[in-house]
Design a protein around this motif. Structure first.
Motif, PDB file in Angstrom:
ATOM      1  N   HIS A  47       0.836  -1.205   0.000  1.00 19.90           N
ATOM      2  CA  HIS A  47       0.000   0.000   0.000  1.00 19.90           C
ATOM      3  C   HIS A  47       0.869   1.254   0.000  1.00 19.90           C
ATOM      4  CE1 HIS A  47      -4.117  -1.518   0.214  1.00 19.90           C
ATOM      5  NE2 HIS A  47      -3.646  -2.512   0.954  1.00 19.90           N
ATOM      6  N   ARG A  50       2.410   1.820  -3.380  1.00 23.65           N
ATOM      7  CA  ARG A  50       1.448   2.400  -4.327  1.00 23.65           C
ATOM      8  C   ARG A  50       1.204   3.867  -4.009  1.00 23.65           C
ATOM      9  NH1 ARG A  50      -4.317  -0.436  -4.902  1.00 23.65           N
ATOM     10  NH2 ARG A  50      -4.590   0.563  -2.866  1.00 23.65           N
ATOM     11  N   ARG A 140     -15.140   7.417 -15.735  1.00 24.01           N
ATOM     12  CA  ARG A 140     -14.053   8.053 -14.983  1.00 24.01           C
ATOM     13  C   ARG A 140     -12.996   8.665 -15.898  1.00 24.01           C
ATOM     14  NH1 ARG A 140     -11.863   3.301 -11.578  1.00 24.01           N
ATOM     15  NH2 ARG A 140     -12.059   2.320 -13.626  1.00 24.01           N
ATOM     16  N   LYS A 147      -4.381   6.471  -7.365  1.00 22.90           N
ATOM     17  CA  LYS A 147      -5.447   6.376  -6.371  1.00 22.90           C
ATOM     18  C   LYS A 147      -5.745   7.766  -5.812  1.00 22.90           C
ATOM     19  CE  LYS A 147      -6.791   3.312  -2.586  1.00 22.90           C
ATOM     20  NZ  LYS A 147      -8.073   2.900  -3.165  1.00 22.90           N
ATOM     21  N   GLU A 180     -13.377  -2.444 -13.812  1.00 22.89           N
ATOM     22  CA  GLU A 180     -13.288  -2.855 -12.409  1.00 22.89           C
ATOM     23  C   GLU A 180     -14.536  -2.366 -11.702  1.00 22.89           C
ATOM     24  OE1 GLU A 180      -9.993  -0.793 -10.439  1.00 22.89           O
ATOM     25  OE2 GLU A 180     -10.333   0.959 -11.703  1.00 22.89           O
ATOM     26  N   ALA A 182     -16.510  -0.013  -8.667  1.00 25.49           N
ATOM     27  CA  ALA A 182     -16.348   1.370  -8.219  1.00 25.49           C
ATOM     28  C   ALA A 182     -15.220   1.461  -7.198  1.00 25.49           C
ATOM     29  CB  ALA A 182     -17.661   1.886  -7.637  1.00 25.49           C
ATOM     30  N   SER A 183     -15.062   0.446  -6.355  1.00 26.20           N
ATOM     31  CA  SER A 183     -13.936   0.467  -5.419  1.00 26.20           C
ATOM     32  C   SER A 183     -13.362  -0.925  -5.203  1.00 26.20           C
ATOM     33  CB  SER A 183     -14.346   1.091  -4.087  1.00 26.20           C
ATOM     34  OG  SER A 183     -15.244   0.254  -3.412  1.00 26.20           O
ATOM     35  N   CYS A 184     -13.237  -1.675  -6.288  1.00 24.71           N
ATOM     36  CA  CYS A 184     -12.683  -3.027  -6.175  1.00 24.71           C
ATOM     37  C   CYS A 184     -12.271  -3.513  -7.561  1.00 24.71           C
ATOM     38  CB  CYS A 184     -13.729  -3.983  -5.599  1.00 24.71           C
ATOM     39  SG  CYS A 184     -15.212  -4.058  -6.611  1.00 24.71           S
ATOM     40  N   ASN A 185     -11.518  -4.577  -7.602  1.00 25.74           N
ATOM     41  CA  ASN A 185     -11.186  -5.217  -8.873  1.00 25.74           C
ATOM     42  C   ASN A 185     -12.139  -6.380  -9.123  1.00 25.74           C
ATOM     43  OD1 ASN A 185      -8.033  -4.282  -7.931  1.00 25.74           O
ATOM     44  ND2 ASN A 185      -8.742  -3.774  -9.985  1.00 25.74           N
ATOM     45  N   LEU A 205      -7.220   0.363 -11.389  1.00 29.03           N
ATOM     46  CA  LEU A 205      -6.255   0.566 -10.323  1.00 29.03           C
ATOM     47  C   LEU A 205      -5.591  -0.787 -10.042  1.00 29.03           C
ATOM     48  CD1 LEU A 205      -5.266   2.631  -8.075  1.00 29.03           C
ATOM     49  CD2 LEU A 205      -6.796   1.370  -6.561  1.00 29.03           C
ATOM     50  N   GLY A 207      -4.931  -3.056  -7.832  1.00 27.40           N
ATOM     51  CA  GLY A 207      -5.369  -3.380  -6.470  1.00 27.40           C
ATOM     52  C   GLY A 207      -4.351  -4.259  -5.752  1.00 27.40           C
ATOM     53  N   ILE A 208      -4.130  -3.939  -4.493  1.00 23.55           N
ATOM     54  CA  ILE A 208      -3.206  -4.743  -3.698  1.00 23.55           C
ATOM     55  C   ILE A 208      -3.844  -6.109  -3.403  1.00 23.55           C
ATOM     56  CG2 ILE A 208      -1.884  -4.852  -1.556  1.00 23.55           C
ATOM     57  CD1 ILE A 208      -1.099  -2.518  -3.498  1.00 23.55           C
ATOM     58  N   THR A 209      -5.128  -6.093  -3.097  1.00 27.14           N
ATOM     59  CA  THR A 209      -5.826  -7.351  -2.813  1.00 27.14           C
ATOM     60  C   THR A 209      -5.842  -8.228  -4.066  1.00 27.14           C
ATOM     61  OG1 THR A 209      -7.206  -5.940  -1.442  1.00 27.14           O
ATOM     62  CG2 THR A 209      -7.854  -8.254  -1.606  1.00 27.14           C
ATOM     63  N   SER A 244     -10.900  -6.173  -2.716  1.00 24.55           N
ATOM     64  CA  SER A 244     -10.482  -4.862  -2.203  1.00 24.55           C
ATOM     65  C   SER A 244     -10.002  -5.046  -0.769  1.00 24.55           C
ATOM     66  CB  SER A 244     -11.638  -3.862  -2.227  1.00 24.55           C
ATOM     67  OG  SER A 244     -12.585  -4.188  -1.242  1.00 24.55           O
ATOM     68  N   ALA A 245      -9.226  -4.070  -0.305  1.00 23.57           N
ATOM     69  CA  ALA A 245      -8.660  -4.187   1.037  1.00 23.57           C
ATOM     70  C   ALA A 245      -9.756  -4.239   2.104  1.00 23.57           C
ATOM     71  CB  ALA A 245      -7.723  -3.008   1.314  1.00 23.57           C
TER      72      ALA A 245
HETATM   73  N1  PMP Z   1     -10.167  -0.411  -7.857  1.00 25.09           N
HETATM   74  C1  PMP Z   1     -10.634   0.739  -7.350  1.00 25.09           C
HETATM   75  C2  PMP Z   1     -11.208   1.762  -8.274  1.00 25.09           C
HETATM   76  C3  PMP Z   1     -10.573   0.961  -5.959  1.00 25.09           C
HETATM   77  O1  PMP Z   1     -11.033   2.121  -5.449  1.00 25.09           O
HETATM   78  C4  PMP Z   1     -10.064  -0.052  -5.121  1.00 25.09           C
HETATM   79  C5  PMP Z   1     -10.053   0.103  -3.635  1.00 25.09           C
HETATM   80  N2  PMP Z   1      -9.321   1.172  -3.211  1.00 25.09           N
HETATM   81  C6  PMP Z   1      -9.582  -1.220  -5.702  1.00 25.09           C
HETATM   82  C7  PMP Z   1      -9.649  -1.364  -7.082  1.00 25.09           C
HETATM   83  C8  PMP Z   1      -9.000  -2.310  -4.871  1.00 25.09           C
HETATM   84  O2  PMP Z   1      -7.723  -1.972  -4.422  1.00 25.09           O
HETATM   85  P1  PMP Z   1      -7.121  -2.611  -3.105  1.00 25.09           P
HETATM   86  O3  PMP Z   1      -7.205  -4.084  -3.269  1.00 25.09           O
HETATM   87  O4  PMP Z   1      -5.729  -2.130  -3.076  1.00 25.09           O
HETATM   88  O5  PMP Z   1      -7.953  -2.119  -1.971  1.00 25.09           O
END
Ligand code: PMP
Length: 288
Positions: A47, A50, A140, A147, A180, A182-185, A205, A207-209, A244-245
């Motif tokens: 993290h 990134r 987007r 990020k 992906e 909105a907040s995950c892969n 993005l 993603g770390i997860t 996602s994390a």
């Molecule tokens: N894609 C997007 C657009 C995100 O906002 C996130 C979460 N921050 C992820 C993917 C997943 O990333 P991570 O596994 O690092 O939380």
């Protein structure tokens, strides 16, 4: 609850930033969300790496060393007595008289950090039944590899999902391929047993997860492919899930109202979720 704001830990109700913080006016800032597991940070090094990259892509000065940022993360977690949950770290270009162009160098970046408890039980209960997603056009900007706190398109998508009774929105490019969530892969498992997720080289993005889930897959002898997949392919997939994390590996059982597989969380997705923390780096000590 206390929040770290520019060098101080202040009570939640008093935690505020200036009206001319560029994060507020231009979304000129970046952030990270790290999972907290039993009081420890999960995948911290990745993290932070990134975060460094996001800052460098936007030419925002690093406000302090990664080690010092790590101290703030830990101290915020400790002071709020969070055992399980997330810690959020945001760095903006700071306060400056409103002007699209950057302020003169040397102005201090703004740093904010807060931690929040999340019930592991609730997350696991959700994963045990799986979640529904809808698909929406990905509107987007093109630098989604950074990020940034510019999350309006994601916010609109998540709200649309909520209004549709779904948990998340998967975003779709002009060619019909899922980028992906909105907040995950986003991931699927094909009929012939291959995991598929879009390459981090385009449109998503990193993603770390996602990365640790790939390593988890490898450790379990599963094959995966990094390539785009269409909404149609996802709907007829054997399994679907997202990473996602904060949500870890979350099985997806419905896409736009269509049941995936038998409509229950898939074995592979559930297996990856269960194995995740055995592969992730879980750390209290400083090793940066
Ligand atoms: N894609 C997007 C657009 C995100 O906002 C996130 C979460 N921050 C992820 C993917 C997943 O990333 P991570 O596994 O690092 O939380």
């Amino acid at each position: 609850r206390v929040v770290y704001v520019n060098g101080e830990y202040v009570p939640y109700a008093q935690a505020s930033v200036h009206v001319e913080d560029r994060g507020f006016q231009f979304a000129d800032g970046v952030y990270e969300v790290c999972e907290i597991l039993d009081g420890n940070l999960v995948d911290e090094r990745r993290h932070m790496a990134r975060l460094e990259r996001s800052l460098s892509e936007l030419r925002i000065d690093e406000p302090m060393s990664l080690r010092s940022l790590g101290v703030i993360l830990r101290e915020t977690v400790r002071r709020n007595r969070v055992r399980n949950g997330i810690v959020y770290l945001q760095i903006t270009r700071g306060v400056a008289r409103r002007d699209f162009a950057f302020p003169s160098p040397g102005d201090a970046p703004g740093v904010v950090c807060f931690a929040r408890s999340l019930s592991r039980k609730a997350g696991d209960a959700k994963a045990a039944v799986g979640v529904a997603v809808i698909t929406l056009p990905d509107i987007r900007w093109k630098r989604v590899d950074i990020k940034t706190t510019g999350l309006l398109a994601q916010s609109l998508a998540r709200q649309a999902a909520r209004e549709a009774g779904a948990y998340e929105a998967w975003l779709v490019d002009e060619k019909g391929y899922v980028t992906e969530g909105a907040s995950c892969n986003a991931w699927i498992l094909t009929g012939d047993g291959k995991l598929v997720t879009r390459s981090a080289e385009s449109g998503i993005l990193r993603g770390i997860t996602r990365e640790v889930a790939m390593e988890t897959a490898r450790a379990r002898g599963l094959h995966y492919e990094e390539r785009p997949f269409t909404v149609e392919e996802a709907k007829s997939a054997r399994e679907a899930f997202q990473t996602s994390a904060s949500g870890l590996v979350m099985p997806v059982v419905k896409i736009d109202g269509v049941a995936i597989g038998n409509g229950k969380p898939g074995e592979i997705a559930s297996g990856l979720r269960a194995a995740y923390h055995g592969v992730a780096e879980v750390s209290t000590p400083h090793h940066l």
